[in-house]
Design a protein around this motif. Structure first.
Motif, short mmCIF file in Angstrom:
data_model
loop_
_atom_site.label_atom_id
_atom_site.label_comp_id
_atom_site.label_asym_id
_atom_site.label_seq_id
_atom_site.Cartn_x
_atom_site.Cartn_y
_atom_site.Cartn_z
N LEU A 69 45.57 61.55 32.77
CA LEU A 69 45.29 60.42 33.90
C LEU A 69 45.20 59.11 33.62
O LEU A 69 45.74 58.33 34.39
CB LEU A 69 43.91 61.20 34.48
CG LEU A 69 43.69 60.28 36.01
CD1 LEU A 69 44.91 60.50 36.85
CD2 LEU A 69 42.33 61.04 36.43
N PRO A 70 44.42 58.60 32.44
CA PRO A 70 44.39 57.16 32.43
C PRO A 70 45.81 56.72 32.46
O PRO A 70 46.12 55.19 32.55
CB PRO A 70 43.72 56.94 31.23
CG PRO A 70 42.70 58.37 31.15
CD PRO A 70 43.68 59.31 31.42
N ASN A 71 46.83 57.29 31.33
CA ASN A 71 48.19 56.93 31.18
C ASN A 71 49.24 57.11 32.37
O ASN A 71 49.99 56.25 32.51
CB ASN A 71 48.71 57.64 30.18
CG ASN A 71 48.17 57.29 28.80
OD1 ASN A 71 48.76 56.20 28.18
ND2 ASN A 71 47.12 57.97 28.22
N ALA A 72 48.75 57.69 33.47
CA ALA A 72 49.44 58.04 34.51
C ALA A 72 48.84 57.09 35.71
O ALA A 72 49.14 57.21 37.04
CB ALA A 72 49.43 59.16 34.97
N ALA A 73 47.80 56.13 35.36
CA ALA A 73 47.12 55.37 36.43
C ALA A 73 47.98 54.20 37.04
O ALA A 73 47.59 53.78 38.12
CB ALA A 73 46.04 54.76 35.90
N GLY A 74 49.15 53.76 36.43
CA GLY A 74 49.79 52.72 36.67
C GLY A 74 50.51 52.88 38.14
O GLY A 74 50.08 52.27 39.13
N PRO A 75 51.16 53.99 38.53
CA PRO A 75 51.61 54.28 39.90
C PRO A 75 50.58 54.50 40.81
O PRO A 75 50.61 54.06 42.02
CB PRO A 75 52.63 55.58 39.83
CG PRO A 75 52.93 55.49 38.43
CD PRO A 75 51.81 54.94 37.57
#
Length: 316
Positions: free
Chosen positions: A232-238
């Motif tokens: 989740l932290p690495n997918a937080a951009g979008p």
């Protein structure tokens, strides 16, 4: 990093100047007499001349723009012709309702959509994924004003648990004021939750198959811990990008909801200014909303650079 931020900040200032000039041009330079629009065609010439002088319409366009910008920089948006009070007071009163309304709606959207999107990605093609997809499609398809009317019927008319409309003001107490914002917040949050659910699901699915996620699982880290602490932290951009867009939409797009619930917010002020031809108020509200969008996008860019080190190395 500092140089990149300064360049982005310079771009922010230039964008604000360009937007302010465009707003002023649309409101003041287009064909038509602003005084006649505000007073109506039946007004006498002396009355029209007095209003033109009060609004500065008898002065050069460039001087009017510079005087307006100088006033805005000092917090002076002019004086409302309809209400007879400074526009800054009107906007301040209305923002005390609209900002909490948008904030509560955004929190509700995040609390529903992020866990649901993560669960749907973790159980791809399962029951939870199907329910999440159905929820996202239905919430986006249902108009917000229809959801608002349905909530009023269920929780106010039939249940009697929450007020159907109106706002008592924060001076009436925190809980009475908060109760009046619950149903509008839900009506605003539901469509946004559907969009954010889809974005969260897609972003988590993209990251789940990265090497670091597989390495975490190979080290014995549980599936749930891998999802919430690594994926989740690495997918937080979008997700952060959509949240920034949603907040500005919630502030600017609450016109229908505020009118359904009879809330004296910024959206209702913009609607009233439009119907009453109060150009001074319209000009200030549009500038404020445009500036909010630009500033929020700037903050989202900074947060994106914080989350993704690759963006800090990318030339601006």
């Amino acid at each position: 990093m500092i140089g990149l931020v300064l360049r982005r900040l310079a771009g922010l200032v230039l964008t604000l100047v360009a937007v302010s000039a465009l707003i002023f041009a649309v409101m003041n330079i287009l064909p038509g007499d602003a005084a006649a629009i505000m007073l109506g065609t039946s007004a006498s010439e002396d009355t029209l001349a007095a209003l033109r002088s009060e609004l500065g319409l008898d002065r050069p366009v460039v001087w009017r723009y510079l005087a307006w910008i100088a006033g805005v920089l000092h917090g002076d948006f002019g004086r409302s012709y309809t209400y007879g009070v400074p526009v800054s007071e009107l906007i301040g009163e209305r923002l005390s309702l609209t900002l909490p309304l948008a904030g509560i709606a955004l929190v509700l959207s995040v609390l529903v959509s992020v866990p649901l999107g993560v669960a749907a990605a973790a159980r791809r093609r399962g029951i939870i994924d199907g329910l999440a997809t159905l929820f996202a499609q239905m919430s986006v398809a249902m108009p917000a004003f229809w959801v608002a009317i349905l909530l009023i019927i269920l929780f106010s008319v039939q249940g009697g648990w929450l007020p159907a409309g109106g706002f008592p003001g924060w001076q009436a107490g925190f809980w009475p004021a908060l109760k009046s914002l619950i149903l509008p917040s839900v009506a605003l949050a539901l469509p946004q939750a559907g969009v954010l659910t889809r974005v969260t699901r897609g972003a988590v699915l993209d990251v789940m198959h990265e090497d670091f996620a597989r390495t975490a699982r190979a080290k014995g880290i549980g599936r749930r811990m891998t999802l919430w602490r690594h994926v989740l932290p690495n997918a937080a951009g979008p997700i952060v990008t959509v949240l920034g867009l949603q907040f500005t939409f919630l502030v600017a797009g609450a016109v229908l909801i505020e009118n359904v619930f009879n809330l004296p917010g910024l959206g209702r002020l913009a609607y009233q200014a439009l119907t009453q031809r109060d150009i001074v108020v319209m000009q200030a509200v549009v500038l404020l909303l445009s500036g909010l969008v630009i500033v929020v996008n700037f903050l989202v860019d900074l947060l994106q650079m914080r989350l993704d080190p690759r963006l800090r190395a990318t030339p601006a």
